[in-house]
Design an enzyme around this catalytic site. Structure first.
Site, PDB file in Angstrom:
ATOM      1  N   ASP A 276     -55.838-137.012  80.464  1.00 14.28           N
ATOM      2  CA  ASP A 276     -53.983-136.323  81.007  1.00 14.28           C
ATOM      3  C   ASP A 276     -53.916-135.226  79.382  1.00 14.28           C
ATOM      4  O   ASP A 276     -54.900-135.153  79.008  1.00 14.28           O
ATOM      5  CB  ASP A 276     -53.164-137.792  79.925  1.00 14.28           C
TER       6      ASP A 276
ATOM      7  N   ASP B 235     -50.709-134.461  77.605  1.00 11.59           N
ATOM      8  CA  ASP B 235     -49.389-134.609  76.940  1.00 11.59           C
ATOM      9  C   ASP B 235     -49.238-135.912  76.256  1.00 11.59           C
ATOM     10  O   ASP B 235     -49.893-136.951  76.708  1.00 11.59           O
ATOM     11  CB  ASP B 235     -47.849-134.754  78.136  1.00 11.59           C
TER      12      ASP B 235
ATOM     13  N   THR C 195     -52.764-132.958  84.726  1.00 11.96           N
ATOM     14  CA  THR C 195     -51.275-132.828  83.795  1.00 11.96           C
ATOM     15  C   THR C 195     -49.919-133.227  84.878  1.00 11.96           C
ATOM     16  O   THR C 195     -50.144-132.540  86.194  1.00 11.96           O
ATOM     17  CB  THR C 195     -50.940-132.477  83.070  1.00 11.96           C
ATOM     18  N   SER C 196     -49.401-133.977  84.315  1.00 11.84           N
ATOM     19  CA  SER C 196     -48.245-133.900  85.598  1.00 11.84           C
ATOM     20  C   SER C 196     -47.091-132.867  85.453  1.00 11.84           C
ATOM     21  O   SER C 196     -45.987-132.459  85.734  1.00 11.84           O
ATOM     22  CB  SER C 196     -47.213-135.185  85.020  1.00 11.84           C
TER      23      SER C 196
ATOM     24  N   LYS D 184     -48.807-138.365  89.554  1.00  8.71           N
ATOM     25  CA  LYS D 184     -49.056-140.246  88.931  1.00  8.71           C
ATOM     26  C   LYS D 184     -47.745-140.834  89.064  1.00  8.71           C
ATOM     27  O   LYS D 184     -46.515-140.141  89.190  1.00  8.71           O
ATOM     28  CB  LYS D 184     -49.259-139.859  87.389  1.00  8.71           C
TER      29      LYS D 184
ATOM     30  N   ASP E 105     -51.932-142.048  79.024  1.00  7.16           N
ATOM     31  CA  ASP E 105     -51.346-142.797  77.270  1.00  7.16           C
ATOM     32  C   ASP E 105     -50.333-143.446  77.651  1.00  7.16           C
ATOM     33  O   ASP E 105     -49.087-144.187  77.254  1.00  7.16           O
ATOM     34  CB  ASP E 105     -51.101-141.476  75.989  1.00  7.16           C
TER      35      ASP E 105
END
Length: 220
Positions: free
Chosen positions: A24, A26, A121-122, A152, A177
């Site tokens: 991931d 962030d 990543t989102s 996600k 995370d």
């Protein structure tokens, strides 16, 4: 991969089967927590919403999913426009965005071990590029919300990354995370490590710890 469990935390005891590491961004490779929180607190103020309630559902998921969940009656055009405005706000705030502890050490080790890795990543491609660039990280493969039809906790991003790296998702280590990211990694069939104490196959203090574990495992 063999998994062992201690009384107070999950611990992966054998990482020899790992063929790729999928990160991931962030909160995992990039410490952007302060910037993310500022952006969503500002968005909450725009609509007179409780910032804590907004943050509770915004972390780790695409911006458009958060907007859609909070304003389900909005027309799709408005949802997309508002999500784009929020992403633009985040792109312009890179204050305090830095690599997480151990990130560069771990990435150097992966190169040494010749273990492929990717970022999933989102964030959209523009925001991901801005934050990764600010942190001095250049992933060999980047999968963003622009590359998937479902963000996600859907596993699509991780499955795409594994496919493009040419590895079995079950042999991947996903490092996350957020609860949404952990769910995505598990749904992809990967082993999942968490860096913020959330339940996962492996709970990490930071990425220095993962570097040490991988180094010890490969040496053994």
């Amino acid at each position: 991969m063999e998994l062992g469990t201690s009384s107070d935390t999950e611990t992966v005891t054998d990482l020899r089967g790992v063929t790729a590491v999928l990160f991931d961004m962030d909160g995992t490779l990039v410490d952007s927590d302060a910037a993310v929180e500022r952006a969503w607190r500002a968005w909450a103020r725009d609509y007179q919403l409780d910032p804590e309630a907004v943050l509770a559902i915004a972390i780790g998921v695409p911006a458009i999913s958060t907007v859609r969940r909070l304003w389900p009656d909005w027309p799709e055009e408005r949802i997309q426009a508002d999500a784009a405005r929020q992403l633009n706000r985040e792109c312009h705030d890179l204050t305090d965005v830095v690599p997480t502890a151990g990130a560069h050490r771990l990435l150097a080790l992966l190169a040494e071990l010749r273990l492929p890795w990717a970022v999933v990543t989102s964030a959209d491609t523009r925001l991901a590029g801005a934050r990764l660039g600010q942190a001095g990280i250049q992933p060999p493969l980047l999968v963003t919300v622009d590359d998937v039809t479902a963000g996600k906790p859907d596993p699509q991003g991780y499955l795409i990354a594994a496919s493009q790296l040419g590895v079995d998702p079950a042999s991947c280590l996903v490092v996350e995370d957020s609860d949404a990211g952990i769910a995505a990694g598990r749904a992809a069939g990967a082993t999942v490590a968490s860096v913020k104490g959330r339940p996962a196959d492996l709970r990490l203090t930071d990425l220095h710890q993962l570097a040490a574990l991988l180094s010890e495992t490969r040496a053994a």
